[in-house]
Design an enzyme around this catalytic site. Structure first.
Site: not given
Length: 321
Positions: A132, A188, A218, A26, A105, A75, A108, A225, A128, A24, A28
């Site tokens: 990173d 925390g 707890h 870019v 990212g 992709r 790209s 990951e 992204t 939007r 406008r």
């Protein structure tokens, strides 16, 4: 008749909250400065398939606050071939496109650089959630994802404390632990496992057990990951402590939701800056934010730089836990 300069925009790779805000901005800003704007649907795949749509002010209305990307993403193995890139260049030139803005990212950005080498004046905006991309403090969608993960951790804390359990939460971040690190501090949690710092599961388990022995009801561990799978980490902690330990994989929920105010403003600043750079004759760069200023670097500079975790933040966490 005066021929208007043309800008095409595509979103590529994994979606991130704020991509629509960037499109939007870019569009406008370009329209306000006399450019003709086109969107390319489904990333580089759509570029090869000639899937262009014209973007006016109406077409980018009501997308500022929408997550995902209305242009969609896909992709494209074909684009990685010389033939695919040649077809992409041919399609852009046939449409008379003067500039291409790619939101995505690392992969790209490499596509944008390849097109720049073929004579297409290109820009990269850092879209992204993983945060990173080098030479920018933030990427589009990162802040929103932090809020999503922080909310999820809070919800899990409620149920974990009711049953005196340990929760191991897996956040996205294959090679970059920023989501886990910053969401962990904001939430925390008791332990943060990230790929940049070698995890010590035995020490983590010992710390958790010691806290339970002091009366804690707890415990929450957040793992990027790239540092391990929640199921594996939970199994190890359970074996080492004997405590009821449950894994939770947040998955693609982290990509969803309306972009935060920060991501909307940030994306708007980036999109506006693209038009400024075009008017200044600057191309072949990726944009970002450094010390709250919108900056830019050549694709080559970005690829030669290294993304590094903020170790000071990790030390802050260690003192706060």
């Amino acid at each position: 008749m005066i021929s208007l300069k043309k800008i095409a925009i595509l979103t590529s790779g994994g979606d991130s909250q704020g991509m629509n805000s960037a499109v939007r901005a870019v569009a406008r800003t370009g329209l306000a400065n006399g450019f003709e704007i086109f969107g390319i649907r489904k990333g580089y795949k759509g570029l090869i398939n000639n899937d262009f749509i014209k973007l006016g002010s109406k077409e980018v209305s009501d997308i500022l606050y929408r997550g995902g990307t209305f242009l969609q993403s896909a992709r494209s193995a074909e684009f990685e071939t010389p033939e695919g890139q040649a077809q992409a260049v041919e399609n852009l030139k046939a449409k008379g496109i003067d500039y291409l803005v790619v939101i995505g990212g690392d992969g790209s950005y490499r596509g944008a650089q390849a097109l720049e080498r073929h004579g297409i004046k290109s820009f990269g905006l850092p879209g992204t959630i993983d945060n990173d991309i080098p030479l920018t403090d933030y990427t589009i969608g990162f802040d929103t994802t932090l809020n999503v993960v922080t909310d999820a951790v809070g919800n899990l804390r409620d149920t974990m404390s009711s049953h005196e359990r340990v929760s191991v939460i897996e956040a996205m971040g294959r090679n970059c632990g920023d989501i886990a690190l910053q969401a962990g501090i904001a939430s925390g949690v008791d332990a943060i496992l990230i790929p940049e710092i070698e995890p010590d599961i035995k020490q983590t388990a010992a710390n958790i057990k010691e806290r339970f022995e002091r009366g804690k009801s707890h415990s929450i561990v957040i793992v990027a990951e790239g540092a391990g799978k929640a199921e594996d980490v939970a199994k190890q902690i359970k074996e080492l402590t004997g405590l009821d330990t449950r894994p939770t994989v947040l998955g693609h929920i982290q990509r969803g939701g309306t972009p935060s105010a920060f991501d909307r403003v940030y994306s708007s600043r980036l999109g506006h800056k693209v038009i400024e750079l075009i008017q200044q004759g600057v191309t072949g760069v990726g944009l970002g934010m450094e010390n709250n200023k919108i900056t830019y670097h050549s694709f080559e500079e970005i690829f030669n730089a290294k993304t590094e975790i903020n170790e000071q933040l990790y030390h802050i966490f260690e003192d706060l836990v």
